[in-house]
Design a protein around this motif. Structure first.
Motif, PDB file in Angstrom:
ATOM      1  N   LEU A   1      52.236  27.532  65.606  1.00 30.35           N
ATOM      2  CA  LEU A   1      52.448  27.183  64.208  1.00 30.35           C
ATOM      3  C   LEU A   1      51.538  27.998  63.294  1.00 30.35           C
ATOM      4  N   GLN A   2      50.300  28.205  63.719  1.00 27.73           N
ATOM      5  CA  GLN A   2      49.381  29.018  62.918  1.00 27.73           C
ATOM      6  C   GLN A   2      49.905  30.448  62.793  1.00 27.73           C
ATOM      7  N   GLY A   3      50.393  31.008  63.897  1.00 28.62           N
ATOM      8  CA  GLY A   3      50.945  32.360  63.850  1.00 28.62           C
ATOM      9  C   GLY A   3      52.142  32.451  62.922  1.00 28.62           C
ATOM     10  N   ALA A   4      53.031  31.440  62.993  1.00 32.49           N
ATOM     11  CA  ALA A   4      54.213  31.441  62.119  1.00 32.49           C
ATOM     12  C   ALA A   4      53.802  31.306  60.658  1.00 32.49           C
ATOM     13  N   LEU A   5      52.859  30.426  60.382  1.00 31.31           N
ATOM     14  CA  LEU A   5      52.408  30.253  59.001  1.00 31.31           C
ATOM     15  C   LEU A   5      51.705  31.501  58.480  1.00 31.31           C
ATOM     16  N   THR A   6      51.037  32.231  59.351  1.00 30.76           N
ATOM     17  CA  THR A   6      50.394  33.477  58.937  1.00 30.76           C
ATOM     18  C   THR A   6      51.437  34.520  58.541  1.00 30.76           C
ATOM     19  N   VAL A   7      52.481  34.641  59.336  1.00 30.41           N
ATOM     20  CA  VAL A   7      53.554  35.593  59.005  1.00 30.41           C
ATOM     21  C   VAL A   7      54.236  35.194  57.698  1.00 30.41           C
ATOM     22  N   ILE A   8      54.557  33.906  57.573  1.00 34.98           N
ATOM     23  CA  ILE A   8      55.204  33.425  56.351  1.00 34.98           C
ATOM     24  C   ILE A   8      54.284  33.622  55.150  1.00 34.98           C
ATOM     25  N   GLY A   9      52.993  33.297  55.318  1.00 35.85           N
ATOM     26  CA  GLY A   9      52.029  33.448  54.231  1.00 35.85           C
ATOM     27  C   GLY A   9      51.860  34.894  53.804  1.00 35.85           C
ATOM     28  N   ASN A  10      51.825  35.801  54.767  1.00 40.75           N
ATOM     29  CA  ASN A  10      51.723  37.222  54.418  1.00 40.75           C
ATOM     30  C   ASN A  10      52.951  37.676  53.635  1.00 40.75           C
ATOM     31  N   ALA A  11      54.126  37.188  54.036  1.00 39.97           N
ATOM     32  CA  ALA A  11      55.358  37.558  53.324  1.00 39.97           C
ATOM     33  C   ALA A  11      55.373  36.966  51.915  1.00 39.97           C
TER      34      ALA A  11
ATOM     35  N   PRO B   1      50.928  28.766  52.616  1.00 38.69           N
ATOM     36  CA  PRO B   1      51.176  28.825  54.056  1.00 38.69           C
ATOM     37  C   PRO B   1      49.955  29.309  54.857  1.00 38.69           C
ATOM     38  N   LEU B   2      49.184  30.214  54.288  1.00 40.70           N
ATOM     39  CA  LEU B   2      47.990  30.681  54.991  1.00 40.70           C
ATOM     40  C   LEU B   2      46.943  29.578  55.080  1.00 40.70           C
ATOM     41  N   LEU B   3      46.876  28.729  54.078  1.00 43.27           N
ATOM     42  CA  LEU B   3      45.986  27.568  54.143  1.00 43.27           C
ATOM     43  C   LEU B   3      46.440  26.620  55.253  1.00 43.27           C
ATOM     44  N   GLY B   4      47.739  26.437  55.375  1.00 41.61           N
ATOM     45  CA  GLY B   4      48.268  25.614  56.469  1.00 41.61           C
ATOM     46  C   GLY B   4      47.898  26.188  57.824  1.00 41.61           C
ATOM     47  N   GLY B   5      47.943  27.505  57.952  1.00 46.94           N
ATOM     48  CA  GLY B   5      47.530  28.151  59.200  1.00 46.94           C
ATOM     49  C   GLY B   5      46.057  27.929  59.490  1.00 46.94           C
ATOM     50  N   ALA B   6      45.244  27.953  58.452  1.00 55.20           N
ATOM     51  CA  ALA B   6      43.811  27.695  58.641  1.00 55.20           C
ATOM     52  C   ALA B   6      43.577  26.266  59.114  1.00 55.20           C
ATOM     53  N   PHE B   7      44.331  25.316  58.540  1.00 57.17           N
ATOM     54  CA  PHE B   7      44.204  23.930  58.990  1.00 57.17           C
ATOM     55  C   PHE B   7      44.644  23.775  60.446  1.00 57.17           C
ATOM     56  N   CYS B   8      45.671  24.504  60.848  1.00 57.40           N
ATOM     57  CA  CYS B   8      46.108  24.469  62.256  1.00 57.40           C
ATOM     58  C   CYS B   8      44.989  24.953  63.174  1.00 57.40           C
ATOM     59  N   ALA B   9      44.355  26.054  62.802  1.00 55.30           N
ATOM     60  CA  ALA B   9      43.288  26.615  63.635  1.00 55.30           C
ATOM     61  C   ALA B   9      42.110  25.651  63.734  1.00 55.30           C
ATOM     62  N   CYS B  10      41.710  25.083  62.606  1.00 57.39           N
ATOM     63  CA  CYS B  10      40.568  24.154  62.624  1.00 57.39           C
ATOM     64  C   CYS B  10      40.886  22.901  63.432  1.00 57.39           C
ATOM     65  N   THR B  11      42.112  22.410  63.311  1.00 60.36           N
ATOM     66  CA  THR B  11      42.508  21.222  64.073  1.00 60.36           C
ATOM     67  C   THR B  11      42.489  21.521  65.560  1.00 60.36           C
ATOM     68  N   TRP B  12      42.998  22.668  65.953  1.00 62.60           N
ATOM     69  CA  TRP B  12      43.022  23.036  67.373  1.00 62.60           C
ATOM     70  C   TRP B  12      41.608  23.155  67.920  1.00 62.60           C
ATOM     71  N   HIS B  13      40.718  23.779  67.156  1.00 59.24           N
ATOM     72  CA  HIS B  13      39.323  23.899  67.594  1.00 59.24           C
ATOM     73  C   HIS B  13      38.624  22.548  67.619  1.00 59.24           C
ATOM     74  N   PHE B  14      38.961  21.669  66.675  1.00 57.39           N
ATOM     75  CA  PHE B  14      38.330  20.347  66.634  1.00 57.39           C
ATOM     76  C   PHE B  14      38.590  19.573  67.925  1.00 57.39           C
ATOM     77  N   PHE B  15      39.774  19.762  68.498  1.00 58.26           N
ATOM     78  CA  PHE B  15      40.120  19.095  69.748  1.00 58.26           C
ATOM     79  C   PHE B  15      39.867  19.999  70.960  1.00 58.26           C
TER      80      PHE B  15
END
Length: 179
Positions: free
Chosen positions: A149-159, A123-137
């Motif tokens: 979505l990145q924030g949610a994936l970060t919380v889920i990934g930490n858990a 899930p933390l990798l998914g959050g990283a992809f969200c951040a990179c995609t947002w910055h790319f655009f």
């Protein structure tokens, strides 16, 4: 008369046991060879030397974006600089590498609970992809959902990583009691 030089890898003498590493030799057009001593020549040293060199090069560079280059590019002011992109991309690559190494450790050591840690990192990798995609655009407002979505994936990934760490703790505790 110009003398051209090339670098050659010279395998060690099979009879000699004191020098098992490959020796880097400098050969010029007259075919005389001179050894070059360098601590970063062997297999791992090349990779480490390359990473250190790239890191030093990136730290010495001033932050620059494509908008500041002399090219005719129109890029918004909120575009990420090239060193910042390098950090983003290398962080994702490092995370993927860490996931693979944790998985391999779980397989080779026989401690299956370590594989769970690798799954917990997804899930933390998914959050990283969200951040990179947002910055790319260029942090487009139409893609603000990626920030949530990145924030949610970060919380889920930490858990999930916390749960995986607890499973590793429990399995190591059981192994130590069985000794």
């Amino acid at each position: 008369m110009a003398i051209t030089t090339t670098l050659l890898l010279h395998p060690p003498n099979p009879i000699s046991t004191h020098n098992r590493k490959r020796t880097l030799l400098l050969a010029n057009s007259t075919r005389t060879r001179k050894p070059i001593k360098n601590a970063l020549i062997n297999g791992r040293g090349k990779a480490i030397g390359g990473l250190i060199g790239a890191g030093l090069a990136l730290t010495l560079l001033e932050p620059v974006s494509a908008a500041e280059l002399p090219l005719q590019l129109s890029e918004p002011a909120n575009a990420l600089s090239l060193p910042t992109w390098a950090i983003h991309v290398s962080s994702v690559a490092e995370w993927i590498t860490a996931m693979a190494l944790v998985w391999q450790y779980g397989e080779k050591s026989g401690f299956e609970s370590w594989k769970g840690l690798s799954w917990g990192m997804v899930p933390l990798l998914g959050g990283a992809f969200c951040a990179c995609t947002w910055h790319f655009f260029y942090n487009s407002e139409s893609l603000e959902v990626l920030v949530a979505l990145q924030g949610a994936l970060t919380v889920i990934g930490n858990a999930t990583m916390c749960y995986a760490a607890y499973r590793i703790y429990k399995s190591s505790e059981e192994r130590s009691q069985n000794l």
